[in-house]
Motif scaffolding. Structure first.
Motif, mmCIF file in Angstrom:
data_model
loop_
_atom_site.group_PDB
_atom_site.id
_atom_site.type_symbol
_atom_site.label_atom_id
_atom_site.label_comp_id
_atom_site.label_asym_id
_atom_site.label_seq_id
_atom_site.Cartn_x
_atom_site.Cartn_y
_atom_site.Cartn_z
ATOM 1 N N ARG A 43 -34.983 -12.553 10.599
ATOM 2 C CA ARG A 43 -35.692 -11.379 11.116
ATOM 3 C C ARG A 43 -36.443 -11.724 12.396
ATOM 4 N N ALA A 44 -37.021 -12.920 12.410
ATOM 5 C CA ALA A 44 -37.782 -13.335 13.595
ATOM 6 C C ALA A 44 -36.880 -13.355 14.821
ATOM 7 N N VAL A 45 -35.661 -13.887 14.648
ATOM 8 C CA VAL A 45 -34.731 -13.951 15.772
ATOM 9 C C VAL A 45 -34.310 -12.540 16.177
ATOM 10 N N LEU A 46 -34.065 -11.684 15.189
ATOM 11 C CA LEU A 46 -33.666 -10.305 15.496
ATOM 12 C C LEU A 46 -34.791 -9.558 16.219
ATOM 13 N N ARG A 47 -36.025 -9.930 15.893
ATOM 14 C CA ARG A 47 -37.161 -9.299 16.581
ATOM 15 C C ARG A 47 -37.248 -9.754 18.027
ATOM 16 N N GLY A 48 -36.492 -10.812 18.364
ATOM 17 C CA GLY A 48 -36.489 -11.274 19.755
ATOM 18 C C GLY A 48 -37.251 -12.554 19.963
ATOM 19 N N ASP A 49 -37.450 -13.344 18.912
ATOM 20 C CA ASP A 49 -38.162 -14.601 19.058
ATOM 21 C C ASP A 49 -37.233 -15.740 19.477
ATOM 22 N N ALA A 50 -36.267 -15.407 20.338
ATOM 23 C CA ALA A 50 -35.326 -16.395 20.886
ATOM 24 C C ALA A 50 -34.753 -17.303 19.786
ATOM 25 N N VAL A 51 -34.879 -18.605 19.980
ATOM 26 C CA VAL A 51 -34.237 -19.531 19.049
ATOM 27 C C VAL A 51 -35.291 -20.153 18.130
ATOM 28 N N VAL A 52 -34.965 -20.195 16.836
ATOM 29 C CA VAL A 52 -35.825 -20.891 15.881
ATOM 30 C C VAL A 52 -35.112 -22.198 15.565
ATOM 31 N N SER A 53 -35.771 -23.333 15.820
ATOM 32 C CA SER A 53 -35.061 -24.601 15.754
ATOM 33 C C SER A 53 -35.756 -25.589 14.833
ATOM 34 N N GLY A 54 -34.947 -26.334 14.083
ATOM 35 C CA GLY A 54 -35.471 -27.441 13.285
ATOM 36 C C GLY A 54 -36.359 -27.016 12.128
ATOM 37 N N LEU A 55 -36.191 -25.781 11.650
ATOM 38 C CA LEU A 55 -37.043 -25.282 10.577
ATOM 39 C C LEU A 55 -36.516 -25.767 9.223
ATOM 40 N N ALA A 56 -37.437 -26.117 8.337
ATOM 41 C CA ALA A 56 -37.019 -26.564 7.003
ATOM 42 C C ALA A 56 -36.940 -25.360 6.062
ATOM 43 N N ASP A 57 -35.903 -25.339 5.246
ATOM 44 C CA ASP A 57 -35.722 -24.256 4.283
ATOM 45 C C ASP A 57 -35.064 -24.880 3.058
ATOM 46 N N THR A 58 -34.943 -24.091 2.026
ATOM 47 C CA THR A 58 -34.247 -24.576 0.841
ATOM 48 C C THR A 58 -33.202 -23.537 0.459
ATOM 49 N N TYR A 59 -31.974 -23.975 0.312
ATOM 50 C CA TYR A 59 -30.909 -23.054 -0.050
ATOM 51 C C TYR A 59 -30.516 -23.293 -1.505
ATOM 52 N N ALA A 60 -29.937 -22.261 -2.090
ATOM 53 C CA ALA A 60 -29.517 -22.362 -3.483
ATOM 54 C C ALA A 60 -28.031 -22.676 -3.560
ATOM 55 N N ARG A 61 -27.669 -23.567 -4.505
ATOM 56 C CA ARG A 61 -26.260 -23.837 -4.767
ATOM 57 C C ARG A 61 -26.136 -23.851 -6.283
ATOM 58 N N ALA A 62 -25.402 -22.850 -6.780
ATOM 59 C CA ALA A 62 -25.299 -22.666 -8.232
ATOM 60 C C ALA A 62 -26.715 -22.706 -8.823
ATOM 61 N N ASP A 63 -27.007 -23.706 -9.666
ATOM 62 C CA ASP A 63 -28.322 -23.720 -10.305
ATOM 63 C C ASP A 63 -29.312 -24.633 -9.598
ATOM 64 N N GLU A 64 -28.808 -25.381 -8.643
ATOM 65 C CA GLU A 64 -29.719 -26.322 -7.980
ATOM 66 C C GLU A 64 -30.091 -25.793 -6.592
ATOM 67 N N ARG A 65 -31.054 -26.464 -5.992
ATOM 68 C CA ARG A 65 -31.467 -26.101 -4.646
ATOM 69 C C ARG A 65 -31.430 -27.361 -3.800
ATOM 70 N N PHE A 66 -31.159 -27.172 -2.541
ATOM 71 C CA PHE A 66 -31.137 -28.355 -1.676
ATOM 72 C C PHE A 66 -31.874 -28.056 -0.373
ATOM 73 N N PRO A 67 -32.538 -29.092 0.163
ATOM 74 C CA PRO A 67 -33.298 -28.876 1.397
ATOM 75 C C PRO A 67 -32.366 -28.816 2.602
#
Lengths: 700, 129
Positions: A417-441
């Motif tokens: 959403r931040a990028v769509l709002r026009g905040d150019a590029v968001v770089s090197g941000l940490a997030d956690t994604y889900a894979r089946a039942d586990e999550r990975f950084p």
């Protein structure tokens, strides 16, 4: 050769302004000559006067035309120069032929001269050659043939019209046609062809050439009129030199002269903006044939004899022209189709190459539209998420990647959403994604997908990398450092404690020499402690592991507490620490800025002599706070002002021992300051003192 | 303020014998404290229950029950909840211990410490100066 002398040389182009002035003088002059000739050819004058006027007019106009073409040839270059030379040559040949006829006393009615007529024919052919070599927008072989055929058709059509209107009288009298009379007929035909070619060239040529070509075409129209009238008169054995019929030739020469004087088209640069139109050529050709046909049908007699041949010629030429055009168009179309095929193949290759690139890249790449639906995902993304690509497409990225787990960003903080709002590029941000039942950084970089920089993004492309392994390595390193620091400090604590108790006389007074040795041991164990501390700090700061906790801090308070901390060091050394002007607030990590200041103050004190003053102050300028720590010590040589910031670099290697430093203090300071977005540097006069300056952003 | 009349008792908790010894000597011989010692969290809880010292010097990294857990138990028991605790740790640097500020302790002393000023520092931290 000097450029100026080159410009002044013969045959070099005049400036367009000069050329325009010449033309504005040439036009009224030509009108005057033509008017005078017209006046003198009035029947009220005697035949001798009229013949003299006609001769003089022809010679003057002819020579003017020849000279003008020669002048023009000298002014231009390339293909245009060749054309104008051919025109000059043609004028010359025509004048010589006329002069021969005059001198030899040729009577065109009674004894036509083959030499004179042949000369005129040569002149006409030369003119055609000149026109043919005139540069126009598109000059391919087929084009030139087409143009000649067009000339033939239009000329023939015009001839047919003329023949219906004029030739009945002419042809009626030439049943015993001699070759001279045929030649006399050929000349107006060639005139017409020339006028037509010139007109077609106007349609096809580059813009700047058009006025000249139009004037040439007009000239040959007047030739045609006079030559036709002449042919009829000769056929009717009723020709007299010195009538207004001669006016056509005079005006023809004058028009060619004006064409040569026209200022346009001096540079040999085809104007690519002029687009050739086959349609206009075809319209002209078939329009002329139509008019000729209508005239023939309505006014003409039965088609037979020369007239039939003429029509046959017209039809063959027109047919050939059309066939040629069709063939040319077909080949053009084939060429275009081939190019389209080639370019399509190129595009496909390119697209394929991009596809291969995206599918081969090890990082996960996906694209979402403005609603957050996945529109593209590469195999690495699918593999990392444990979902086939086909299943990813169309799915809601937010739901899919964060699953039912708590969303670390929330709907409003989401980087997409931040990028769509026009905040150019968001770089090197940490997030956690889900894979089946586990999550990975993961570490993500999100950029807008937009055709141009100012466009509203049509979506967001996110590149993510599974950082599980990297995190594990970092964790292991942290653990190692933690253990090392604990394990090193524990025995050090016992050593330092025991020595301290010994030195303090707690367990009994020491003999003086033993006391001094214990003092050395205490000092060494303290230095070892500082070294361990600095090494760990340096590692943590340079690896970015010690994050900045930014807050607004009063610079005066910072300096005051740093000075307070360091006073214990200054007092025994007999060094006075003063706090100067400290203005404003800064944005920074209080702990780390304190560490920087105490480090710098500690250095200043250590390298001062007894009785010296160390002074700390802060000033604000250009949105930055400048911290100054000044001492009156021995200074730093200029060539080492930069290298002292390197780890374990001191001005004199014996300093490390003597002053109890670790060699990491300034390196740590530089790391901290640079992470704040500031600069740190040293100004020093060797022997007089040193000022260390650093900047950090001032509070707004 | 320092309790009037009563002797000052400190409990030194550390799994390392030599450090325990140094701290004990420093508190006793320099500061004049009555010193109790314990080599671990559980032992410390037992001593506190029995002798109720005026202050506890608590090591953080210890095998078995570590300092943080010991602190939690001390605070959890109403009988010991108000005994001031000073953490003595090899990891007292701000870079290593960002969360110290939130712990219910009187203060933190970094290892290695100066034995000659240890007692003064402890008194300063618990407000007995």
């Amino acid at each position: 050769m000097h450029p100026l002398s080159y410009r002044q040389g013969m045959g070099t182009p005049r400036s367009p302004a000069v050329q325009r002035r010449a033309f504005t003088i040439a036009v009224p002059s030509a009108v005057l000559v033509a008017g005078l000739a017209a006046l003198l050819l009035d029947p009220m004058f005697s035949i001798e006067t009229r013949q003299a006027a006609s001769s003089v007019g022809l010679v003057v106009a002819g020579l003017t035309g020849m000279a003008a073409c020669g002048y023009r040839a000298a002014q231009t270059s390339g293909r245009r120069r060749r054309s104008w030379r051919l025109f000059m040559l043609a004028s010359g040949v025509a004048i010589v032929s006329n002069a021969y006829a005059a001198v030899a006393g040729v009577d065109p009615v009674e004894s036509p001269s083959r030499v004179a007529d042949g000369g005129i024919l040569v002149a006409l052919v030369l003119t055609i050659a000149g026109l043919a070599s005139f540069p126009s927008v598109r000059r391919r072989g087929a084009d030139q043939v087409l143009m000649t055929l067009d000339g033939l058709v239009v000329g023939g059509g015009a001839l047919s019209i003329v023949s219906v209107l004029v030739y009945p009288r002419l042809l009626a009298t030439t049943s015993d046609a001699t070759s001279e009379q045929v030649a006399a007929l050929l000349i107006p035909v060639l005139d017409l062809v020339l006028a037509t070619v010139a007109l077609l060239l106007v349609l096809r040529s580059a813009g700047p050439d058009r006025p000249s070509l139009l004037l040439i075409a007009a000239g040959f129209v007047t030739y045609t009129v006079s030559d036709l009238a002449f042919a009829v008169a000769v056929a009717q054995r009723d020709f007299d030199f010195g009538t207004r019929l001669d006016l056509g030739w005079i005006i023809g020469y004058l028009l060619v002269s004006l064409a040569a004087f026209h200022p346009n088209g001096l540079e040999d640069e085809p104007d690519e903006r002029t687009v050739l139109s086959d349609t206009r050529g075809s319209l002209l050709v078939w329009g002329v044939i139509l008019v000729a046909g209508v005239v023939q049908v309505t006014l003409g007699s039965q088609v037979h004899g020369p007239s039939a041949f003429l029509w046959l010629g017209i039809i063959v030429a027109a047919g050939t022209r059309q066939a040629l055009l069709a063939a040319d168009n077909a080949s053009l179309r084939r060429g275009l189709e081939r190019r389209v095929r080639e370019q399509t193949a190129d595009l496909e290759r390119l697209a394929k190459a991009h596809q291969v690139l995206l599918t081969s890249v090890g990082d996960g790449v996906y694209e979402v539209d403005r609603r957050g639906r996945i529109t593209f995902a590469n195999p690495s993304a699918a593999e990392a998420l444990g979902v086939p690509v086909a299943q990813l497409l169309g799915a809601d990225a937010h739901v899919l990647f964060h699953g039912d787990h708590e969303d670390p960003f929330g709907a409003t903080e989401c980087y997409v959403r931040a990028v769509l709002r026009g905040d150019a590029v968001v770089s090197g941000l940490a997030d956690t994604y889900a894979r089946a039942d586990e999550r990975f950084p993961v570490e993500i970089t999100a950029s807008p997908v937009q055709a141009a920089e100012d466009d509203e993004p049509r979506g967001v492309v996110v590149v993510f990398r599974d950082v599980t392994q990297r995190r594990e390595v970092e964790r292991m390193k942290d653990e190692f450092l933690s253990v090392v620091s604990h394990e090193l400090r524990t025995p050090l604590t016992a050593i330092r404690g025991s020595l301290g108790l010994l030195a303090g006389g707690v367990v009994g007074d020491l003999e003086p020499r033993a006391a001094s040795m214990v003092a050395v041991a205490v000092e060494s164990s303290e230095r070892l402690t500082r070294l361990i501390n600095d090494l760990l700090d340096f590692e943590r700061i340079t690896s970015g592991e010690r994050p900045l906790r930014l807050a607004e801090v009063d610079s005066g308070l910072l300096v005051a507490s740093a000075v307070h901390q360091i006073e214990g060091l200054a007092e025994p050394l007999g060094v006075r620490v003063e706090v100067g002007d400290c203005r404003g607030r800064v944005v920074g990590d209080e702990d780390q800025l304190m560490q920087t200041l105490t480090n710098l103050l500690g250095n200043a004190i250590k390298f001062s002599d007894r009785g010296d003053v160390v002074r700390a102050s802060v000033s604000q300028r250009d949105g930055e706070a400048h911290f100054d720590v000044r001492d009156e010590g021995r200074g730093i040589p200029e060539d080492q002002l930069e290298s002292v910031f390197e780890p374990f670099a001191q001005v004199d290697s014996s300093d490390t021992r003597e002053k109890g430093g670790t060699g990491l203090g300034l390196a740590i300071c530089r790391s901290i300051v640079e992470r704040h977005g500031g600069r740190i540097w040293i100004e020093s006069e060797f022997g007089l003192g040193t000022t260390v300056r650093f900047t950090v952003p001032a509070a707004p | 303020m320092r309790p009037a009349g009563a002797s000052r008792t400190v409990l030194v908790v550390d799994d390392d014998d030599s450090i325990r010894m140094v701290a004990e000597m420093a508190m006793e011989m320099v500061g004049g404290w009555e010193v109790l010692t314990a080599d671990g969290g559980l032992a410390a809880l037992a001593v506190v229950a029995e002798r109720r010292p005026d202050v506890v010097l608590l090591d953080v990294m210890m095998p078995g029950m570590d300092g943080i857990e010991t602190l939690r138990r001390l605070r959890a028991d109403p009988a010991t909840a108000d005994i001031p605790v000073v953490l003595v740790t090899a990891k007292a640097r701000p870079a290593e211990t960002p969360a110290w500020a939130d712990l219910p302790v009187a203060g933190v002393i970094a290892k290695p410490f100066d034995p000659m000023t240890l007692s003064d520092e402890v008194q300063r931290l618990i407000g007995w100066t």
